[in-house]
Write a protein that holds these residues in place. Structure first.
Motif, PDB file in Angstrom:
ATOM      1  N   PRO A  20       0.779  -1.300   0.007  1.00  0.00           N
ATOM      2  CA  PRO A  20      -0.006   0.032   0.036  1.00  0.00           C
ATOM      3  C   PRO A  20       0.865   1.315  -0.045  1.00  0.00           C
ATOM      4  O   PRO A  20       1.657   1.450   0.845  1.00  0.00           O
ATOM      5  CB  PRO A  20      -0.901  -0.323   1.281  1.00  0.00           C
ATOM      6  N   LEU A  21       0.546   2.192  -0.888  1.00  0.00           N
ATOM      7  CA  LEU A  21       1.550   3.314  -1.112  1.00  0.00           C
ATOM      8  C   LEU A  21       0.999   4.156   0.129  1.00  0.00           C
ATOM      9  O   LEU A  21       1.896   5.360   0.333  1.00  0.00           O
ATOM     10  CB  LEU A  21       1.349   4.079  -2.286  1.00  0.00           C
TER      11      LEU A  21
ATOM     12  N   GLY B 228      -3.075   8.835   2.661  1.00  0.00           N
ATOM     13  CA  GLY B 228      -3.896   8.910   1.693  1.00  0.00           C
ATOM     14  C   GLY B 228      -4.101   8.312   0.181  1.00  0.00           C
ATOM     15  O   GLY B 228      -4.982   8.455  -0.446  1.00  0.00           O
ATOM     16  N   ASN B 229      -3.006   7.936  -0.256  1.00  0.00           N
ATOM     17  CA  ASN B 229      -2.903   7.245  -1.287  1.00  0.00           C
ATOM     18  C   ASN B 229      -3.474   5.932  -1.334  1.00  0.00           C
ATOM     19  O   ASN B 229      -3.117   5.080  -0.650  1.00  0.00           O
ATOM     20  CB  ASN B 229      -1.289   7.294  -1.899  1.00  0.00           C
TER      21      ASN B 229
ATOM     22  N   GLU C 130       3.254   5.905 -11.820  1.00  0.00           N
ATOM     23  CA  GLU C 130       2.509   6.595 -10.523  1.00  0.00           C
ATOM     24  C   GLU C 130       3.120   5.964  -9.249  1.00  0.00           C
ATOM     25  O   GLU C 130       3.405   6.440  -8.276  1.00  0.00           O
ATOM     26  CB  GLU C 130       1.185   6.212 -10.500  1.00  0.00           C
ATOM     27  N   TYR C 131       3.595   4.671  -9.437  1.00  0.00           N
ATOM     28  CA  TYR C 131       4.261   4.098  -8.337  1.00  0.00           C
ATOM     29  C   TYR C 131       5.537   4.549  -8.055  1.00  0.00           C
ATOM     30  O   TYR C 131       6.171   4.943  -6.743  1.00  0.00           O
ATOM     31  CB  TYR C 131       4.272   2.418  -8.457  1.00  0.00           C
TER      32      TYR C 131
ATOM     33  N   GLU D 174       9.969   5.943  -5.265  1.00  0.00           N
ATOM     34  CA  GLU D 174      11.474   6.244  -5.895  1.00  0.00           C
ATOM     35  C   GLU D 174      12.431   5.091  -5.905  1.00  0.00           C
ATOM     36  O   GLU D 174      13.122   5.105  -5.368  1.00  0.00           O
ATOM     37  CB  GLU D 174      11.808   7.465  -5.039  1.00  0.00           C
ATOM     38  N   PRO D 175      12.134   3.798  -6.593  1.00  0.00           N
ATOM     39  CA  PRO D 175      12.995   2.980  -6.664  1.00  0.00           C
ATOM     40  C   PRO D 175      14.135   3.146  -7.494  1.00  0.00           C
ATOM     41  O   PRO D 175      13.950   3.937  -8.332  1.00  0.00           O
ATOM     42  CB  PRO D 175      11.916   1.726  -6.920  1.00  0.00           C
ATOM     43  N   LYS D 176      15.098   2.228  -7.600  1.00  0.00           N
ATOM     44  CA  LYS D 176      16.008   2.508  -8.531  1.00  0.00           C
ATOM     45  C   LYS D 176      15.708   1.683  -9.825  1.00  0.00           C
ATOM     46  O   LYS D 176      16.284   1.882 -11.000  1.00  0.00           O
ATOM     47  CB  LYS D 176      17.218   1.482  -8.084  1.00  0.00           C
TER      48      LYS D 176
END
Length: 375
Positions: free
Chosen positions: A61-62, A68-69, A110-111, A116-118
């Motif tokens: 879950p973001l 709220g996301n 959007e994810y 902010e993954p590599k």
């Protein structure tokens, strides 16, 4: 391409419905085509990429990052930074019939904006598309495959796929036939005179020149969604040989289905490859000769007779092809010939616009596949 079918998923039947015991979520999950892909990707990540079980979460879950996301990322692989888990790789999973198109990619981005993954990746169980973020240039670079977990941590062992940039000849080069034949071998054939070879080379330059992208255009029947530029690919044929070389790649939507279309030129032939979940083959091999690459006022006209074969069944009657094209796409039929496009030349005798030709060529090739299915 990764073969996820080698990863078998154990299913449990309860009251007539099938469930999967998800090890990551520690609960039974109802079987759906997308869930099967998700579970196979988890197996692949753990067994092939060597991702530790504790460093992988499913349906993350973001809202844990951004209050709220309501979005959930299908699969998130983590690394440890300063004794805290940080997103390393985010994967979006789709069922096999869903193509990896712009809509899926935008969902993945959007994810990315939150996590902010590599690395970011998407898969439908058939193809896996992965990109790596390059901080210095603030851009994502496409990788050949998903690296091992240890290599992702150390940022090594990663093969970057670079689009094959095409450099057009200048006007002086077009006047040097020996130079042209050396540079463009084996794309053109020896069975035409030197003047025609030069004009065909100008056409080749126009086809592979991706400085102007052809995408986000079309109609209700055929829509070119993405111009993926030039890549080296291979298509087999019935004799067991192959057509290897540079192709310009398009993602198209045709009658609600998605296809990857590959346009190339080799040995004097225009080649059209068609791929989807069930097929990968050449729909059309059009030889460039005086009769198919015809001189007209201010340019050239590309023509096809309609000749085609259907696998081991042999040739299809030419009139059957022409009648089908007349019914489905009459605009490209004139005097019992398939007119794929008029290529106009500018003042420097360079072909300036082949968009209509590409569009007609793609639609004609897809119609030929429909005839193959009928016959």
């Amino acid at each position: 391409m990764v073969n996820l079918d080698e990863y078998k998923i154990d299913k449990i039947k309860i009251k007539g419905e099938e469930f999967i015991n998800c090890k990551s979520r520690k609960k039974l999950i109802k079987v759906t085509p997308e869930e099967e892909v998700r579970q196979k990707v988890i197996e692949f990540l753990q067994k092939e990429i060597n991702v530790p079980e504790k460093m992988l979460e499913v349906e993350f879950p973001l809202s844990r990052i951004e209050s709220g996301n309501k979005l959930r990322a299908d699969i998130v692989v983590f690394e440890e930074i300063d004794n805290k888990k940080a997103p390393l790789l985010v994967i979006e999973c789709k069922e096999p019939k869903i193509p990896l198109c712009n809509g899926v990619y935008e969902q993945l981005r959007e994810y990315d904006e939150v996590l902010e993954p590599k690395y970011i990746a998407m898969t439908n169980g058939i193809d896996i598309y992965i990109e790596k973020y390059k901080e210095d240039d603030n851009e994502f670079l496409k990788l050949e495959k998903i690296p091992k977990y240890s290599d992702m941590l150390l940022n090594k062992g990663q093969e970057i796929i670079e689009e094959q940039k095409w450099i057009r000849c200048n006007e002086e080069d077009y006047n040097d036939i020996e130079f042209l034949l050396e540079c463009y071998y084996p794309l053109i054939t020896e069975h035409i005179d030197d003047k025609e070879k030069i004009e065909i080379i100008k056409f080749i330059d126009s086809l592979y020149d991706t400085s102007v992208r052809l995408e986000n255009c079309g109609n209700d029947l055929l829509y070119i969604e993405k111009d993926n530029g030039n890549l080296n690919k291979s298509f087999g044929n019935s004799s067991g040989d192959g057509w290897n070389g540079l192709y310009r790649i398009f993602l198209v939507k045709y009658k609600e289905n998605y296809y990857t279309i590959s346009l190339g030129i080799n040995l004097g032939y225009i080649l059209v490859g068609i791929e989807n979940n069930t097929v990968k083959h050449h729909s059309l091999q059009l030889r460039l000769t005086k009769s198919t690459f015809k001189k007209i006022k201010n340019g050239y006209q590309v023509i096809h007779s309609g000749r085609m074969t259907v696998g081991n069944k042999g040739a299809v009657k030419n009139q059957i092809v022409l009648d089908y094209i007349k019914e489905k796409c009459p605009r490209i039929l004139n005097d019992n010939r398939i007119i794929l496009g008029n290529l106009k030349l500018n003042k420097d005798s360079k072909i300036i616009d082949i968009k209509d030709f590409i569009f007609n060529l793609i639609e004609y090739s897809l119609l030929r596949d429909e005839i193959r299915e009928i016959e």
